[in-house]
Write a protein that holds these residues in place. Structure first.
Motif, short mmCIF file in Angstrom:
data_model
loop_
_atom_site.label_atom_id
_atom_site.label_comp_id
_atom_site.label_asym_id
_atom_site.label_seq_id
_atom_site.Cartn_x
_atom_site.Cartn_y
_atom_site.Cartn_z
N PHE A 4 -13.33 24.69 -32.81
CA PHE A 4 -12.13 24.50 -33.39
C PHE A 4 -11.55 25.95 -33.82
N ARG A 5 -10.29 25.75 -33.92
CA ARG A 5 -9.88 26.99 -34.73
C ARG A 5 -8.85 26.63 -36.00
N LEU A 6 -9.04 27.57 -36.85
CA LEU A 6 -8.37 27.18 -38.11
C LEU A 6 -6.73 27.63 -37.68
N LEU A 7 -5.97 26.42 -38.18
CA LEU A 7 -4.76 26.53 -37.93
C LEU A 7 -3.97 26.63 -39.22
N ALA A 14 -6.07 22.73 -41.64
CA ALA A 14 -5.97 22.02 -40.50
C ALA A 14 -6.84 22.77 -39.45
N ILE A 15 -7.46 22.09 -38.76
CA ILE A 15 -8.10 22.72 -37.60
C ILE A 15 -7.73 22.02 -36.44
N GLU A 16 -7.82 22.79 -35.17
CA GLU A 16 -7.35 22.40 -33.85
C GLU A 16 -8.75 22.26 -33.10
N LEU A 17 -9.07 21.18 -32.31
CA LEU A 17 -10.24 21.28 -31.55
C LEU A 17 -9.93 21.86 -30.23
N THR A 18 -10.60 22.79 -29.75
CA THR A 18 -10.57 23.77 -28.71
C THR A 18 -11.46 23.12 -27.51
N ASP A 19 -12.66 22.61 -27.92
CA ASP A 19 -13.69 22.49 -26.95
C ASP A 19 -14.50 21.17 -27.51
N VAL A 20 -14.56 19.98 -26.67
CA VAL A 20 -15.54 19.01 -26.93
C VAL A 20 -16.45 18.74 -26.09
N ARG A 21 -17.82 18.74 -26.13
CA ARG A 21 -18.82 18.39 -25.18
C ARG A 21 -19.75 17.45 -25.74
N VAL A 22 -20.31 16.56 -24.91
CA VAL A 22 -21.45 15.71 -25.10
C VAL A 22 -22.68 16.26 -24.41
N VAL A 23 -23.58 16.68 -25.15
CA VAL A 23 -24.95 17.09 -24.53
C VAL A 23 -26.34 16.83 -25.11
N ARG A 24 -27.21 17.19 -24.38
CA ARG A 24 -28.49 16.79 -24.94
C ARG A 24 -29.06 17.87 -26.03
N LEU A 25 -29.43 17.39 -27.00
CA LEU A 25 -29.81 18.14 -28.23
C LEU A 25 -30.42 19.63 -27.41
N ALA A 26 -31.28 19.55 -26.78
CA ALA A 26 -32.03 20.65 -26.19
C ALA A 26 -31.13 21.56 -25.39
N GLU A 27 -29.73 21.09 -25.23
CA GLU A 27 -29.08 21.87 -24.56
C GLU A 27 -27.82 22.73 -25.15
N VAL A 28 -28.07 22.53 -26.42
CA VAL A 28 -27.19 23.40 -27.49
C VAL A 28 -27.74 24.82 -27.49
N ASP A 29 -26.87 25.76 -27.30
CA ASP A 29 -27.00 27.11 -26.96
C ASP A 29 -26.86 27.96 -28.19
N GLU A 56 -11.08 14.78 -29.42
CA GLU A 56 -10.61 15.26 -27.87
C GLU A 56 -9.78 16.48 -28.19
N VAL A 57 -9.96 17.39 -27.24
CA VAL A 57 -9.40 18.84 -27.19
C VAL A 57 -7.89 18.71 -27.60
N GLY A 58 -7.33 19.41 -28.40
CA GLY A 58 -5.86 19.52 -28.86
C GLY A 58 -5.87 18.94 -30.18
N GLN A 59 -6.86 17.73 -30.64
CA GLN A 59 -6.71 17.03 -31.76
C GLN A 59 -6.65 18.05 -33.00
N VAL A 60 -5.71 17.65 -33.98
CA VAL A 60 -5.59 18.56 -35.20
C VAL A 60 -5.96 17.46 -36.36
N SER A 61 -6.77 18.05 -37.18
CA SER A 61 -7.12 17.31 -38.31
C SER A 61 -7.25 18.03 -39.49
N ALA A 62 -6.90 17.39 -40.56
CA ALA A 62 -6.92 17.96 -41.95
C ALA A 62 -8.57 18.16 -42.59
#
Length: 139
Positions: A133-136, A66-81, A49-55
């Motif tokens: 994610f961003r590096l915290l 530590a990184i923090e998630l800034t965006d999470v999406r579920v997409v079809r593989l063909a939609e990865v840009d 989830e967005v905002g989740q912080v992980s090691a």
């Protein structure tokens, strides 16, 4: 920040690929990642989830950042840009190049064993979880 209190963020399997990916995170080159939705389902894990912080852990299992998630999406593989593929920081210059590398990994014996499906393959309609994610913090 106490990294021991955070859930783990593991990239690939321990070994050279993980070391490369962790290095790219630490350098700031890697700010996105992609996983298989079926991987979360097989492991009975909730989606990130967005905002989740992980090691971030290295191949030795040490918590090194530590990184923090800034965006999470579920997409079809063909939609990865292209912006997402470039942000993976693995040196790919096109979505096709990015996809070829990821397909090699996803079709590996290790991933197939983890999924419990020796014949697992991906196609355009395979659902993937893209994360930004961003590096915290660096230990």
């Amino acid at each position: 920040m106490d990294l021991d209190d955070l859930p783990l963020a593991e990239f690939a399997f321990p070994g050279p690929l993980r070391d490369k990916l962790v290095g790219a995170i630490l350098s700031g080159a890697k700010t996105s990642t992609t996983g298989l939705l079926v991987g979360y389902e097989c492991a009975n894990e909730p989606l990130p989830e967005v905002g989740q912080v992980s090691a971030v852990v290295d191949s030795a299992g040490r918590r090194i950042a530590a990184i923090e998630l800034t965006d999470v999406r579920v997409v079809r593989l063909a939609e990865v840009d292209l912006p997402h593929a470039l942000a993976e920081g693995e040196g790919d210059e096109s979505v096709a190049q990015w996809r070829a590398g990821h397909e090699t990994f996803w079709h590996s014996a290790e991933v197939r064993a983890e999924l419990g499906d020796p014949d697992f393959t991906v196609d355009d309609d395979t659902l993937v979880v893209t994360e930004r994610f961003r590096l915290l913090h660096v230990a």
